[in-house]
Design an enzyme around this catalytic site. Structure first.
Site, PDB file in Angstrom:
ATOM      1  N   GLU A 107       0.842  -1.204   0.000  1.00 39.02           N
ATOM      2  CA  GLU A 107       0.000   0.000   0.000  1.00 39.02           C
ATOM      3  C   GLU A 107       0.875   1.252   0.000  1.00 39.02           C
ATOM      4  O   GLU A 107       0.611   2.214  -0.732  1.00 39.02           O
ATOM      5  CB  GLU A 107      -0.929  -0.013   1.214  1.00 39.02           C
ATOM      6  N   GLU A 145       2.291   6.183  -7.166  1.00 40.27           N
ATOM      7  CA  GLU A 145       1.262   7.070  -7.709  1.00 40.27           C
ATOM      8  C   GLU A 145       1.661   8.529  -7.549  1.00 40.27           C
ATOM      9  O   GLU A 145       1.430   9.343  -8.449  1.00 40.27           O
ATOM     10  CB  GLU A 145      -0.083   6.803  -7.035  1.00 40.27           C
TER      11      GLU A 145
END
Length: 126
Positions: free
Chosen positions: A65, A72
């Protein structure tokens, strides 16, 4: 950041955790699920191998995560517009987190199936 003292490098890593917690709701959700897994371990008291498996998959989900969020952020900085290749990269990152989350769920279900009946016998419900 090479050749920095260990304490300084540890500070960078802990800042990464703090930033993930502050900025990413999905990281907070995964952390809460990890806490629930810890509670299940405490309540069910499975064998040590289950502790190791649950902690390992929980850490792996949270690590992925963080990696997903970091990638990103870099992608958005380098290419803020929508592009088909960017979408593919982001989708694949999210897919890696999802796949690992499913694996963690499978480990959790297997642990409950293994340790649950003994726990229920112990509390007089089986």
């Amino acid at each position: 950041m090479k050749n920095r003292p260990f304490a300084e490098r540890m500070g960078f890593a802990l800042e990464g955790w703090r930033t993930g917690w502050r900025r990413e709701s999905s990281f907070r959700a995964q952390a809460r699920l990890g806490a629930m897994a810890m509670l299940a371990l405490i309540v069910l008291r499975p064998s040590p191998v289950w502790w190791a498996l649950v902690l390992l998959v929980s850490a792996l989900v949270m690590a992925l995560e963080l990696l997903n969020s970091a990638m990103e952020a870099v992608i958005d900085l380098l290419h803020p517009g929508i592009h088909p290749s960017i979408k593919v990269a982001k989708d694949m990152l999210a897919g890696a987190v999802l796949l690992t989350s499913w694996a963690a769920l499978a480990v959790g279900v297997a642990m409950v199936a293994d340790a649950g009946p003994g726990f229920l016998r112990e509390i007089g419900m089986w």
